[in-house]
Design a protein around this motif. Structure first.
Motif, PDB file in Angstrom:
ATOM      1  N   UNK A   1       0.831  -1.198   0.000  1.00  0.00           N
ATOM      2  CA  UNK A   1       0.000   0.000   0.000  1.00  0.00           C
ATOM      3  C   UNK A   1       0.870   1.255   0.000  1.00  0.00           C
ATOM      4  N   UNK A   2       1.919   1.276   0.813  1.00  0.00           N
ATOM      5  CA  UNK A   2       2.809   2.438   0.855  1.00  0.00           C
ATOM      6  C   UNK A   2       3.529   2.624  -0.489  1.00  0.00           C
ATOM      7  N   UNK A   3       3.944   1.512  -1.101  1.00  0.00           N
ATOM      8  CA  UNK A   3       4.596   1.604  -2.413  1.00  0.00           C
ATOM      9  C   UNK A   3       3.630   2.142  -3.466  1.00  0.00           C
ATOM     10  N   UNK A   4       2.373   1.673  -3.425  1.00  0.00           N
ATOM     11  CA  UNK A   4       1.365   2.150  -4.381  1.00  0.00           C
ATOM     12  C   UNK A   4       1.066   3.628  -4.150  1.00  0.00           C
ATOM     13  N   UNK A   5       1.019   4.042  -2.889  1.00  0.00           N
ATOM     14  CA  UNK A   5       0.777   5.451  -2.565  1.00  0.00           C
ATOM     15  C   UNK A   5       1.906   6.318  -3.111  1.00  0.00           C
ATOM     16  N   UNK A   6       3.146   5.925  -2.862  1.00  0.00           N
ATOM     17  CA  UNK A   6       4.297   6.697  -3.336  1.00  0.00           C
ATOM     18  C   UNK A   6       4.331   6.731  -4.862  1.00  0.00           C
ATOM     19  N   UNK A   7       4.064   5.596  -5.496  1.00  0.00           N
ATOM     20  CA  UNK A   7       4.064   5.543  -6.964  1.00  0.00           C
ATOM     21  C   UNK A   7       2.953   6.410  -7.541  1.00  0.00           C
ATOM     22  N   UNK A   8       1.796   6.423  -6.900  1.00  0.00           N
ATOM     23  CA  UNK A   8       0.670   7.250  -7.357  1.00  0.00           C
ATOM     24  C   UNK A   8       1.032   8.727  -7.264  1.00  0.00           C
TER      25      UNK A   8
END
Length: 163
Positions: A2-9
């Motif tokens: 989730x944190x990786x997806x948030x940062x990528x977004x």
């Protein structure tokens, strides 16, 4: 994940908009020798520090413009200027938080968005998915998710701040 997806977004939204929809920290190194520097990010909000040839400077001796232009005195040298600053919108404009969550959900569960044209989220909202391409009048389908693309197109047109 989730944190990786948030940062990528956030990175993807900033790349498409050409400015960050939330406040972000930046540290950059520049060549000295002029009375101004062009920083990499627009919507520059607050200068945190300036170091010239390894010596900390008083930030009150510099002017930071929202366009990312930093004015002051910079001694000549190669990569001898370090600048730390905050850039980005003070808060996410419009319904950007919802659109970012939708895009992050598509990144976390791509099979849902690749196998159908309409997806219904757990809270009952229906979202239309379309293949990414250039639309009419320059409308870009950056993500293929109609509401996310509408948001990105709307805010990318008015996001640039000029000093």
């Amino acid at each position: 994940q989730i944190m990786d997806a948030r940062a990528a977004t956030l990175d993807e939204f900033q790349r498409i908009l050409d400015w960050s929809p939330v406040p972000r920290f930046a540290r950059e190194f520049h060549d000295g020798g002029r009375s101004w520097l062009r920083l990499r990010n627009t919507k520059a909000a607050r200068l945190l520090s300036v170091t010239v040839d390894g010596a900390a400077q008083t930030v009150s001796g510099y002017t930071l413009r929202p366009s990312g232009l930093l004015e002051g005195t910079f001694a000549s040298g190669s990569q001898n200027i370090a600048v730390e600053y905050v850039h980005g919108a003070s808060q996410i404009p419009g319904d950007g938080a919802r659109q970012a969550m939708l895009y992050a959900a598509a990144e976390l569960n791509p099979s849902v968005f690749s196998s159908g044209t309409t997806v219904t989220t757990p809270d009952g909202v229906s979202v239309t998915y379309e293949p990414s391409e250039m639309g009419r009048s320059g409308y870009q389908r950056h993500t293929g998710i109609r509401s996310v693309d509408r948001y990105l197109n709307r805010w990318s047109d008015i996001g640039l701040v000029v000093a």
